[in-house]
Design a protein around this motif. Structure first.
Motif, PDB file in Angstrom:
ATOM      1  N   MET A 144       0.845  -1.178   0.000  1.00 27.96           N
ATOM      2  CA  MET A 144       0.000   0.000   0.000  1.00 27.96           C
ATOM      3  C   MET A 144       0.886   1.236   0.000  1.00 27.96           C
ATOM      4  N   PRO A 145       0.637   2.173  -0.915  1.00 29.26           N
ATOM      5  CA  PRO A 145       1.442   3.394  -0.926  1.00 29.26           C
ATOM      6  C   PRO A 145       1.126   4.253   0.303  1.00 29.26           C
ATOM      7  N   GLU A 146       2.103   5.002   0.744  1.00 32.15           N
ATOM      8  CA  GLU A 146       1.873   5.904   1.873  1.00 32.15           C
ATOM      9  C   GLU A 146       0.941   7.024   1.422  1.00 32.15           C
ATOM     10  N   ILE A 147      -0.103   7.259   2.198  1.00 37.54           N
ATOM     11  CA  ILE A 147      -1.057   8.316   1.888  1.00 37.54           C
ATOM     12  C   ILE A 147      -1.006   9.329   3.017  1.00 37.54           C
TER      13      ILE A 147
ATOM     14  N   GLU B 133      -9.511  19.484  -5.926  1.00 39.39           N
ATOM     15  CA  GLU B 133      -9.034  20.029  -4.655  1.00 39.39           C
ATOM     16  C   GLU B 133      -8.319  18.992  -3.786  1.00 39.39           C
ATOM     17  N   ARG B 134      -8.082  17.783  -4.342  1.00 40.18           N
ATOM     18  CA  ARG B 134      -7.404  16.710  -3.624  1.00 40.18           C
ATOM     19  C   ARG B 134      -8.135  16.359  -2.334  1.00 40.18           C
ATOM     20  N   SER B 135      -9.449  16.451  -2.361  1.00 41.11           N
ATOM     21  CA  SER B 135     -10.194  16.259  -1.131  1.00 41.11           C
ATOM     22  C   SER B 135     -11.302  15.220  -1.293  1.00 41.11           C
ATOM     23  N   PHE B 136     -11.698  14.689  -0.169  1.00 44.15           N
ATOM     24  CA  PHE B 136     -12.794  13.741  -0.121  1.00 44.15           C
ATOM     25  C   PHE B 136     -13.358  13.741   1.297  1.00 44.15           C
ATOM     26  N   ALA B 137     -14.561  13.240   1.429  1.00 46.72           N
ATOM     27  CA  ALA B 137     -15.197  13.147   2.740  1.00 46.72           C
ATOM     28  C   ALA B 137     -15.789  11.749   2.880  1.00 46.72           C
ATOM     29  N   VAL B 138     -15.605  11.181   4.052  1.00 52.32           N
ATOM     30  CA  VAL B 138     -16.171   9.875   4.362  1.00 52.32           C
ATOM     31  C   VAL B 138     -17.200  10.099   5.459  1.00 52.32           C
ATOM     32  N   GLY B 139     -18.409   9.612   5.216  1.00 52.75           N
ATOM     33  CA  GLY B 139     -19.486   9.865   6.159  1.00 52.75           C
ATOM     34  C   GLY B 139     -20.074   8.597   6.733  1.00 52.75           C
TER      35      GLY B 139
ATOM     36  N   TYR C  90     -11.412  15.335   4.398  1.00 55.08           N
ATOM     37  CA  TYR C  90      -9.970  15.135   4.323  1.00 55.08           C
ATOM     38  C   TYR C  90      -9.382  15.779   3.070  1.00 55.08           C
ATOM     39  N   GLU C  91      -8.105  16.119   3.171  1.00 55.33           N
ATOM     40  CA  GLU C  91      -7.349  16.598   2.020  1.00 55.33           C
ATOM     41  C   GLU C  91      -6.042  15.810   1.959  1.00 55.33           C
ATOM     42  N   ILE C  92      -5.708  15.341   0.769  1.00 55.15           N
ATOM     43  CA  ILE C  92      -4.455  14.606   0.587  1.00 55.15           C
ATOM     44  C   ILE C  92      -3.337  15.609   0.334  1.00 55.15           C
ATOM     45  N   VAL C  93      -2.205  15.415   1.000  1.00 57.85           N
ATOM     46  CA  VAL C  93      -1.047  16.294   0.850  1.00 57.85           C
ATOM     47  C   VAL C  93      -0.637  16.340  -0.623  1.00 57.85           C
ATOM     48  N   GLU C  94      -0.302  17.530  -1.105  1.00 60.20           N
ATOM     49  CA  GLU C  94      -0.059  17.737  -2.531  1.00 60.20           C
ATOM     50  C   GLU C  94       1.017  16.813  -3.113  1.00 60.20           C
TER      51      GLU C  94
ATOM     52  N   ASN D  46       0.310  14.072  -6.000  1.00 56.88           N
ATOM     53  CA  ASN D  46       1.036  14.027  -7.279  1.00 56.88           C
ATOM     54  C   ASN D  46       1.565  12.623  -7.559  1.00 56.88           C
ATOM     55  N   ASN D  47       2.046  11.956  -6.535  1.00 57.62           N
ATOM     56  CA  ASN D  47       2.512  10.575  -6.707  1.00 57.62           C
ATOM     57  C   ASN D  47       1.359   9.626  -7.025  1.00 57.62           C
ATOM     58  N   LEU D  48       0.261   9.778  -6.299  1.00 58.34           N
ATOM     59  CA  LEU D  48      -0.891   8.897  -6.503  1.00 58.34           C
ATOM     60  C   LEU D  48      -1.559   9.106  -7.859  1.00 58.34           C
ATOM     61  N   SER D  49      -1.540  10.338  -8.350  1.00 59.23           N
ATOM     62  CA  SER D  49      -2.258  10.666  -9.589  1.00 59.23           C
ATOM     63  C   SER D  49      -1.340  10.848 -10.790  1.00 59.23           C
ATOM     64  N   GLU D  50      -0.047  10.607 -10.588  1.00 62.34           N
ATOM     65  CA  GLU D  50       0.944  10.875 -11.637  1.00 62.34           C
ATOM     66  C   GLU D  50       0.752  12.290 -12.182  1.00 62.34           C
ATOM     67  N   ASN D  51       0.865  13.262 -11.242  1.00 60.86           N
ATOM     68  CA  ASN D  51       0.706  14.695 -11.534  1.00 60.86           C
ATOM     69  C   ASN D  51      -0.648  15.004 -12.188  1.00 60.86           C
TER      70      ASN D  51
END
Length: 141
Positions: free
Chosen positions: A1-4, A41-47, A68-72, A76-81
């Motif tokens: 699992m990649p570090e998130i 916005e690199r964001s998501f919400a879990v409800g 939540y917001e994923i660190v930029e 970039n690593n997760l989405s290949e920029n």
């Protein structure tokens, strides 16, 4: 699992209602885990959406989201920029679902304090053990 790497940006209680007082002890609990996403916005919400039912009719309804917001750099690593969808592993999303359920459990406790609804609580729920769910995709589209 990649570090998130991510951060909690807030919590919202989007819904809370007590509709009627049940007259029996035959109460059912319905739980859903809604997810909201914003790729740009690199964001998501879990409800967690909780419904207490008597005879199939909801008498207490509550929904809360952890935003939540994923660190930029991680994004970039997760989405290949930002060139592809982001895949969030099932184990990661299971952990966030457990947090969302704990959050709504606390909101229900606070909102029903000193009322007749205080006896209705969200039990401990195992997430991820039996569910046949794959990783979650944050779609670029």
């Amino acid at each position: 699992m990649p570090e998130i790497l991510y951060s909690l940006r807030g919590v919202s209680v989007d819904q809370f209602a007590t509709l009627f007082e049940p007259t029996s002890d035959k109460v059912e609990l319905e739980i859903a885990i809604p997810i909201k996403t914003n790729y740009r916005e690199r964001s998501f919400a879990v409800g967690a959406n909780i419904k207490f039912l008597e005879d199939g009719k909801p008498f207490l309804v509550a929904e809360a989201f952890c935003h939540y917001e994923i660190v930029e750099s991680c994004w970039n690593n997760l989405s290949e920029n930002s060139s592809k969808d982001v895949v969030l592993p099932k184990d990661f999303m299971d952990a966030l679902a457990r947090i969302a359920i704990g959050t709504i459990r606390g909101a229900i406790c606070v909102k029903t304090e000193n009322t007749n609804y205080t006896k209705y609580f969200v039990p401990i729920i195992e997430i991820g053990k039996e569910q046949n769910v794959e990783d979650f995709i944050l779609s670029k589209e």
